[in-house]
Each structure stands twice: as structure tokens, then as C-alpha cells.
Design a protein around this motif. Sequence first.
Motif, PDB file in Angstrom:
ATOM      1  N   GLY A   1       0.782  -1.229   0.000  1.00 38.48           N
ATOM      2  CA  GLY A   1       0.000   0.000   0.000  1.00 38.48           C
ATOM      3  C   GLY A   1       0.814   1.279   0.000  1.00 38.48           C
ATOM      4  N   PHE A   2       2.144   1.171  -0.109  1.00 37.28           N
ATOM      5  CA  PHE A   2       2.965   2.382  -0.151  1.00 37.28           C
ATOM      6  C   PHE A   2       2.601   3.263  -1.347  1.00 37.28           C
ATOM      7  N   CYS A   3       2.075   2.643  -2.398  1.00 33.10           N
ATOM      8  CA  CYS A   3       1.743   3.368  -3.623  1.00 33.10           C
ATOM      9  C   CYS A   3       0.475   4.207  -3.489  1.00 33.10           C
ATOM     10  N   LEU A   4      -0.381   3.876  -2.535  1.00 33.33           N
ATOM     11  CA  LEU A   4      -1.710   4.482  -2.475  1.00 33.33           C
ATOM     12  C   LEU A   4      -1.687   6.006  -2.330  1.00 33.33           C
TER      13      LEU A   4
ATOM     14  N   HIS B   1     -10.589   6.848  -2.696  1.00 32.78           N
ATOM     15  CA  HIS B   1      -9.854   5.668  -2.224  1.00 32.78           C
ATOM     16  C   HIS B   1     -10.488   4.364  -2.691  1.00 32.78           C
ATOM     17  N   GLN B   2     -10.857   4.325  -3.976  1.00 31.84           N
ATOM     18  CA  GLN B   2     -11.335   3.072  -4.555  1.00 31.84           C
ATOM     19  C   GLN B   2     -10.135   2.200  -4.925  1.00 31.84           C
ATOM     20  N   GLU B   3     -10.094   1.003  -4.384  1.00 35.34           N
ATOM     21  CA  GLU B   3      -8.942   0.119  -4.568  1.00 35.34           C
ATOM     22  C   GLU B   3      -8.697  -0.221  -6.036  1.00 35.34           C
TER      23      GLU B   3
ATOM     24  N   GLY C   1      -4.376  -2.214  -6.675  1.00 36.83           N
ATOM     25  CA  GLY C   1      -5.625  -2.830  -7.120  1.00 36.83           C
ATOM     26  C   GLY C   1      -5.579  -3.251  -8.574  1.00 36.83           C
ATOM     27  N   ARG C   2      -4.982  -2.408  -9.398  1.00 35.70           N
ATOM     28  CA  ARG C   2      -4.899  -2.748 -10.829  1.00 35.70           C
ATOM     29  C   ARG C   2      -3.992  -3.954 -11.061  1.00 35.70           C
TER      30      ARG C   2
END
Length: 442
Positions: A30-33, A44-46, A52-53
Amino acid sequence: MMTSSEKKTIQKEFKEEMDYDELLNCMRCGFCLPSCPTYIETGHQEKHSPRGRIALMKGVADGLIEPDDDLAHSLDVCLGCRACEPVCPSGVQYGHLLEDARTILQRNKRQTVGVKMLRKGIFDELFPRQDRMEKVTGLIGFYQRSGLSKVARKVGFMNLFPESMATMEKVLPEVPKRSVMKQRPRFFEHEGEKKATVALFAGCLMDTMFFDTNNATIKLLRKAGCDVLIPENQLCCGALHGHNGELEKSKQLAKQNIEAFEAAEADYIITNAGGCSAFLIDYDHLLKDEPEWSERAKHFVGKLKDISRILVELDFQKTHRLQLPDQIITYQDSCHLRNVMKTFNEPRILLKAIEGVHFVELEGADTCCGSAGDYNIVQPEMAMQILDHKMEKVADTCAQIIVTANPGCLLEMKLGVERAHKSNEVRAMHIADVLVEALVNE
């Protein structure tokens, strides 16, 4: 809607053609979020995050997820800014995965005759043909000089287009006559002490619509002590093709560009467009499976430098006096120049060297402005949402000049200024044009 047969074909090609090891590299940490603009803008849609992609891509490759319109939409909404890559502890090359996935989906996509003709016109007949680029942009120049642009606005013709496109028409740079483009030499001698011989990657749009910025780049290189070559037979870098599922066509453009610059035998290959730079530096990846070209591509990539980097390396800001009237300036990073070319300090060093200006760092300068190639055309709603938030941060700087290092970013920031009704107060400029304007007695 995709048929069952089409879905199976796509799953098969994801399994066979996607870099599965790269898909596995994602640790889902999740560092990319926080670095992903679409993840933030969508609440914040995964599915609109890099993590998520990648999960969706892997699910298709594993046969656990059926490729559908939601998958295609998730990949289409991605800006491709690659801001996720520098913050990834595993070093996942997300940009490569995205382009491979888009290529597979594009290959298997059913299209209307009209869409097929449009894509063929753009990807086969226009961007790979510089002579046609000159003709098309020449028509834009005639439209501007003849007064037709004023008439079109006055009678409301531009109201027939989406708001963002109608506004973009107002901020296009003045395009010179085609005869002026044709008259420019292909060799320019250095000024002062010679320090290097460089070859300019002129670009398709940069050498037509942004012709004056290319000339400014040449002037700076000469004053920095460089002989400047503009190799013949160079073409579009192929970024537009690669980002839109046309990787095979990108490879053909890459090969011709490599050949053109090999003939130049320059010390460095100089770029002034962040989007082009990032695709050019990936030529070794693009051609990695072709033995005849892989080493040649690596040699090409090894010579690439952005204009700001070579100027700093040659101490341009120390050997030339730069001055502008007292004002505030700020800088918006080109995503690809920052995230892929790793060039972000150099533009700031040059701008801070200009006497009379106060440089104010733009909050979120390292996040995308919403341009992203043709993104603001194909995804206008998301692009304008991102741009409007960007302009709020620009307003906080009180800057009179917003500086960029990429033509798409430049047009997007000009669009933002126009949308904010600040065109009489704020200018958006390419860094090469700013530096030439700042040169004192030269």
C-alpha cells in the motif's frame, strides 16, 4: 460486452504475455496508495490504485477474474504517471505492466469502423509521419494567423466542443509557418568553449506546435558550449502508441529513431519533453526480446539527458547571468521526467539561479496535473477534477509564472490558468523559454 470466447482469449494472452514475476513482485503493502492521483480522486477506490490494478491483472492471468468492461475502465482511468514506482519498496515496474495489459485488451477489442479509421489515421498516418504533422500543425497556424480563430469564438462555433477542448483551443501556442520550420538548419555551432556534441530529439509536436521552445533549447545548448545536431529521419518517440495499446508500432518507431541517432554519433541525446524522455529511456525494455536491437537500444538509452540536467552538469547557471523582473515563480514536475528520468532537482536549481525571482515550491508538484498524454481528451472529467485541485495549490503560491518541462503539462497548466480566469495575471511557460527570457545581454 465481451463474448465468452473473447474473455478466454484475453485470459490466455494475459497468462502468456504478462510478466508474471513482475505481477508477483507487488507485496500489496500500500505504499503506492498516497502517490496515486486516481486512488485519491475516486475516494480511495482500490480498483483505481496501482495495487488494485495489479491485483486485477494477476487475477485475469490466473484465470480467477474474467476480463470485462470494469477491468478495461480501471486501466483506462489510470493516468500512467508512474508516481507509484519511486515509492515501491519492491521496485515494481508498474508502467510496463500497464502498457502490456492495455495492448492485450486493445488487440482483442471490438471497434466500430469509425474508431478503427480514427486510430489508423492517428497512429499510422499522422504521428509517425513528420511531414504530415507539419501540414496539420501548419493548418492550425493558418487558423490562428488568418483570424478564423476569433471568428470561430465570436459565432459560438467552439461551444459545439466539450468545455475542456474549447478552452484548450484558446491556449495553443502560436504555430509558425511551415516554411519557417523547413528553413531551420540541422547543425548549430557552440558558443564559447566547446564542451560536448549533442543530438536533439526534436519530437513530433515539439518540433511543430512547440517549435519556438525547441529553438530556445538549441540556444541554451549552444551557450552551454555544445555543438547541436538535429538528426534527420527521427520520428515520434512512440509514447502515444505505447500508452494506447499499440506497442508493436512503438517498436518500429524506436528502431528508426535508434538508427537516426546512431548516425549522429553525438556524446548525448537531449530531450526537452518529459513524456517523450520516459518512453525513450524505456527503449531497452521495449526491444529486450530482439537480439539485433537490444544492445543498440541500451547504447541509445545511455546517452539520454533532459535539457535541465545537461545544463546543470555544464554549470550553465554559474557561467551565465540570469535575471527577470521581481516576481514569484513555481514549478510543476513532469511526472515522467521525475518518476522515470529521475530529473527533478535540476529544473529547480536553474530556476533558483534567476536573479529577481522568488521561487516558491508548489505543494503536490510531484503529482500529475491531469494531462498525461491524451488523457485530458479521453478522460476529461477526471482530468479536469485533478487540474482544478492542482490550480488551488498554484493559487496558494501567488506565482506569476508556472514553469513546466513537458508540452502536455504546459498546455494543461495553461488550461488551468484559463479555467481559473487568471490569464492576465499568470503565465505558464516551458523551462527552456523561461531561461532564454532570463538571459541577460545574450
